[in-house]
Design a protein around this motif. Structure first.
Motif, PDB file in Angstrom:
ATOM      1  N   CYS A  81       0.828  -1.214   0.000  1.00 37.55           N
ATOM      2  CA  CYS A  81       0.000   0.000   0.000  1.00 37.55           C
ATOM      3  C   CYS A  81       0.856   1.255   0.000  1.00 37.55           C
ATOM      4  CB  CYS A  81      -0.920   0.028   1.221  1.00 37.55           C
ATOM      5  SG  CYS A  81      -2.419  -0.925   0.964  1.00 37.55           S
ATOM      6  N   LYS A  82       0.357   2.264  -0.691  1.00 42.10           N
ATOM      7  CA  LYS A  82       1.017   3.561  -0.664  1.00 42.10           C
ATOM      8  C   LYS A  82       0.739   4.243   0.671  1.00 42.10           C
ATOM      9  CE  LYS A  82       0.519   4.040  -5.657  1.00 42.10           C
ATOM     10  NZ  LYS A  82      -0.048   4.824  -6.773  1.00 42.10           N
ATOM     11  N   GLU A  83       1.541   5.231   0.972  1.00 39.27           N
ATOM     12  CA  GLU A  83       1.457   5.905   2.260  1.00 39.27           C
ATOM     13  C   GLU A  83       0.104   6.585   2.463  1.00 39.27           C
ATOM     14  OE1 GLU A  83       3.865   9.355   4.737  1.00 39.27           O
ATOM     15  OE2 GLU A  83       4.842   8.320   3.069  1.00 39.27           O
ATOM     16  N   ASP A  84      -0.447   7.098   1.370  1.00 33.26           N
ATOM     17  CA  ASP A  84      -1.708   7.840   1.501  1.00 33.26           C
ATOM     18  C   ASP A  84      -2.944   7.010   1.175  1.00 33.26           C
ATOM     19  OD1 ASP A  84      -1.026   7.623  -1.123  1.00 33.26           O
ATOM     20  OD2 ASP A  84      -1.493   9.704  -1.671  1.00 33.26           O
ATOM     21  N   THR A  85      -2.799   5.672   1.179  1.00 35.86           N
ATOM     22  CA  THR A  85      -3.948   4.797   0.887  1.00 35.86           C
ATOM     23  C   THR A  85      -5.104   5.053   1.849  1.00 35.86           C
ATOM     24  OG1 THR A  85      -2.558   3.033  -0.021  1.00 35.86           O
ATOM     25  CG2 THR A  85      -4.737   2.399   0.762  1.00 35.86           C
ATOM     26  N   CYS A  86      -4.821   5.058   3.140  1.00 36.17           N
ATOM     27  CA  CYS A  86      -5.887   5.218   4.136  1.00 36.17           C
ATOM     28  C   CYS A  86      -6.502   6.615   4.075  1.00 36.17           C
ATOM     29  CB  CYS A  86      -5.360   4.917   5.531  1.00 36.17           C
ATOM     30  SG  CYS A  86      -4.967   3.163   5.786  1.00 36.17           S
ATOM     31  N   ASN A  87      -5.682   7.613   3.767  1.00 41.03           N
ATOM     32  CA  ASN A  87      -6.226   8.968   3.597  1.00 41.03           C
ATOM     33  C   ASN A  87      -7.201   9.015   2.438  1.00 41.03           C
ATOM     34  OD1 ASN A  87      -5.047  10.534   5.678  1.00 41.03           O
ATOM     35  ND2 ASN A  87      -3.101  10.570   4.594  1.00 41.03           N
ATOM     36  N   PHE A  88      -6.831   8.343   1.356  1.00 45.57           N
ATOM     37  CA  PHE A  88      -7.715   8.286   0.190  1.00 45.57           C
ATOM     38  C   PHE A  88      -9.029   7.606   0.549  1.00 45.57           C
ATOM     39  CE2 PHE A  88      -9.414   6.051  -3.510  1.00 45.57           C
ATOM     40  CZ  PHE A  88      -9.507   7.084  -4.440  1.00 45.57           C
ATOM     41  N   LEU A  89      -8.951   6.502   1.290  1.00 48.99           N
ATOM     42  CA  LEU A  89     -10.157   5.762   1.665  1.00 48.99           C
ATOM     43  C   LEU A  89     -11.063   6.580   2.585  1.00 48.99           C
ATOM     44  CD1 LEU A  89      -8.627   2.215   2.157  1.00 48.99           C
ATOM     45  CD2 LEU A  89     -10.347   2.846   0.451  1.00 48.99           C
ATOM     46  N   LEU A  90     -10.475   7.308   3.526  1.00 51.05           N
ATOM     47  CA  LEU A  90     -11.286   8.149   4.420  1.00 51.05           C
ATOM     48  C   LEU A  90     -12.022   9.230   3.630  1.00 51.05           C
ATOM     49  CD1 LEU A  90      -8.928   8.639   7.499  1.00 51.05           C
ATOM     50  CD2 LEU A  90     -10.977   7.213   7.380  1.00 51.05           C
ATOM     51  N   LYS A  91     -11.336   9.811   2.657  1.00 55.03           N
ATOM     52  CA  LYS A  91     -11.976  10.821   1.810  1.00 55.03           C
ATOM     53  C   LYS A  91     -13.076  10.191   0.981  1.00 55.03           C
ATOM     54  CE  LYS A  91     -10.967  14.436  -1.582  1.00 55.03           C
ATOM     55  NZ  LYS A  91      -9.920  15.077  -2.426  1.00 55.03           N
ATOM     56  N   GLN A  92     -12.796   8.986   0.453  1.00 53.27           N
ATOM     57  CA  GLN A  92     -13.794   8.270  -0.333  1.00 53.27           C
ATOM     58  C   GLN A  92     -15.019   7.900   0.501  1.00 53.27           C
ATOM     59  OE1 GLN A  92     -14.382   6.908  -3.619  1.00 53.27           O
ATOM     60  NE2 GLN A  92     -13.093   8.704  -4.012  1.00 53.27           N
ATOM     61  N   LEU A  93     -14.786   7.537   1.762  1.00 54.91           N
ATOM     62  CA  LEU A  93     -15.898   7.193   2.644  1.00 54.91           C
ATOM     63  C   LEU A  93     -16.903   8.330   2.706  1.00 54.91           C
ATOM     64  CD1 LEU A  93     -17.345   5.466   4.768  1.00 54.91           C
ATOM     65  CD2 LEU A  93     -15.717   6.294   6.470  1.00 54.91           C
ATOM     66  N   GLN A  94     -16.411   9.522   2.915  1.00 59.44           N
ATOM     67  CA  GLN A  94     -17.296  10.685   2.997  1.00 59.44           C
ATOM     68  C   GLN A  94     -17.928  11.009   1.645  1.00 59.44           C
ATOM     69  OE1 GLN A  94     -15.462  13.804   5.811  1.00 59.44           O
ATOM     70  NE2 GLN A  94     -13.746  12.436   5.409  1.00 59.44           N
ATOM     71  N   PHE A 124     -13.487   0.756  -2.013  1.00 60.30           N
ATOM     72  CA  PHE A 124     -12.411  -0.167  -2.342  1.00 60.30           C
ATOM     73  C   PHE A 124     -12.156  -0.203  -3.850  1.00 60.30           C
ATOM     74  CE2 PHE A 124     -13.778  -2.670   1.651  1.00 60.30           C
ATOM     75  CZ  PHE A 124     -12.975  -1.879   2.454  1.00 60.30           C
ATOM     76  N   GLU A 125     -13.230  -0.174  -4.618  1.00 56.89           N
ATOM     77  CA  GLU A 125     -13.078  -0.198  -6.076  1.00 56.89           C
ATOM     78  C   GLU A 125     -12.369   1.066  -6.563  1.00 56.89           C
ATOM     79  OE1 GLU A 125     -17.059  -0.775  -7.418  1.00 56.89           O
ATOM     80  OE2 GLU A 125     -17.041  -2.940  -7.035  1.00 56.89           O
ATOM     81  N   ALA A 126     -12.717   2.214  -5.968  1.00 56.70           N
ATOM     82  CA  ALA A 126     -12.058   3.472  -6.345  1.00 56.70           C
ATOM     83  C   ALA A 126     -10.573   3.423  -6.014  1.00 56.70           C
ATOM     84  CB  ALA A 126     -12.727   4.648  -5.635  1.00 56.70           C
ATOM     85  N   ALA A 127     -10.240   2.849  -4.840  1.00 56.05           N
ATOM     86  CA  ALA A 127      -8.838   2.740  -4.431  1.00 56.05           C
ATOM     87  C   ALA A 127      -8.077   1.792  -5.348  1.00 56.05           C
ATOM     88  CB  ALA A 127      -8.757   2.267  -2.987  1.00 56.05           C
ATOM     89  N   GLN A 128      -8.717   0.701  -5.731  1.00 54.41           N
ATOM     90  CA  GLN A 128      -8.071  -0.251  -6.638  1.00 54.41           C
ATOM     91  C   GLN A 128      -7.838   0.396  -8.005  1.00 54.41           C
ATOM     92  OE1 GLN A 128      -8.523  -4.887  -7.384  1.00 54.41           O
ATOM     93  NE2 GLN A 128     -10.289  -3.818  -8.242  1.00 54.41           N
ATOM     94  N   ASN A 129      -8.825   1.137  -8.495  1.00 54.12           N
ATOM     95  CA  ASN A 129      -8.691   1.809  -9.793  1.00 54.12           C
ATOM     96  C   ASN A 129      -7.560   2.836  -9.788  1.00 54.12           C
ATOM     97  OD1 ASN A 129     -10.819   0.320 -10.801  1.00 54.12           O
ATOM     98  ND2 ASN A 129     -12.358   1.906 -10.412  1.00 54.12           N
ATOM     99  N   LYS A 130      -7.282   3.402  -8.605  1.00 55.35           N
ATOM    100  CA  LYS A 130      -6.198   4.377  -8.467  1.00 55.35           C
ATOM    101  C   LYS A 130      -4.844   3.700  -8.243  1.00 55.35           C
ATOM    102  CE  LYS A 130      -8.114   8.571  -8.537  1.00 55.35           C
ATOM    103  NZ  LYS A 130      -7.627   9.689  -9.380  1.00 55.35           N
TER     104      LYS A 130
END
Length: 305
Positions: A81-94, A124-130
């Protein structure tokens, strides 16, 4: 809805830290002008039966550490995982919650609640696509969401919760729920009531046909449609009128306003500063008073005596 957990969720529940309510300055009002006998009791959950560290299911504390821990519990391989994976997911959640709210409003739901599994799947799909990670298909959304909730919005039974419910049950009064909730809410409640882990989507001690959860309806309070769902059953099966029923909640808009609009009598629970919502700037509650005020759940038994 079938829930397939892959890990020992009970260990997470067993590690729940005790919370105490923060007292308010509200004095109880246990008397009413009505002489009508109370024949049924309907409860809100978060902030009423459960202390919530955030005060509300909708106001969880979102942080990357909780996201990473939850994903590990759900079987995600985070080694690449990249360093900002969880940040991306938190933003995606909202963003995904907002998007689903918009979709539901377009379908005629004025106060929508989300399908949380769909929200997380889109995340998860958005994160995978990125390119943040690759899904193997073996990850568990149920485990991930449940652990994330337990970490982000710590909850604990309000003092007297189980004892009060048992006493009401002894009185022979039907007990129901109308709550803004998600699939994990019945699991958490049953754990606190029985000490056991169960994936049942019905809470022990409550009448299933008088229990309405926002996640099942994709509607949230203050939508009176949630009350409209159980009121016909209350009347036809139990021969009880809304005016013979009290609703207990901590929010003047979502609970007192909505329940009174549906014809129920109301009890404002003012026992925890975190969750007490007076909504004084909302025109819908101006001039509105609950039938009763309590600052301790055990006072409810005096109202019902």
């Amino acid at each position: 809805m079938e829930l397939n957990f892959r890990n020992d969720i009970k260990k997470w529940l067993d590690s729940t830290e005790k919370l105490d309510p923060i007292p308010t300055t509200f004095c109880p009002n246990l008397k009413t002008d009505s002489n009508e006998k109370i024949k049924a009791v309907i409860f809100d959950i978060y902030g009423t039966l459960l202390i919530s560290s955030s005060g509300d299911i909708d106001q969880a504390s979102l942080n990357t550490e909780n996201m990473r821990t939850a994903m590990e519990a759900g079987g995600f391989d985070l080694s690449a995982c990249k360093e900002d994976t969880c940040n991306f997911l938190l933003k995606q959640l909202q963003e995904q919650v907002k998007k689903q709210h918009q979709e539901l409003k377009a379908q005629g739901h004025p106060y929508p609640d989300v399908d949380i599994f769909k929200v997380w799947q889109r995340m998860f799909e958005a994160a995978q696509n990125k390119g943040f990670f690759k899904l193997s298909g073996n990850e568990s959304r149920a485990d991930t969401i449940m652990v994330f909730e337990l970490l982000s919005n710590r909850v604990y039974p309000m003092p007297g919760m189980k004892e009060v419910l048992l006493e009401i049950k002894k009185m022979g009064l039907p007990i129901g729920i109308v709550s803004n909730a998600q699939f994990y809410t019945p699991i958490i409640m049953n754990y606190f009531l029985t000490g056991e882990f169960s994936t049942k989507q019905h809470i022990e001690m409550f009448h299933e046909d008088l229990s309405v959860y926002s996640f099942n309806e994709l509607r949230a309070k203050p939508d009176t449609a949630l009350f409209d769902k159980f009121i016909p059953v209350l009347n036809s099966k139990y021969n009880i009128e809304p005016s013979e029923t009290i609703f207990v909640g901590n929010d003047m808009l979502k609970d007192v306003y909505t329940a009174s609009k549906a014809g129920l009598r109301t009890v404002l629970f003012a026992g925890d500063e975190r969750s007490l919502r007076l909504r004084e700037n909302d025109d819908r509650v101006k001039g509105l008073f609950p039938d009763f005020i309590i600052n301790d759940l055990k006072q409810l038994l005096n109202i019902l005596a």
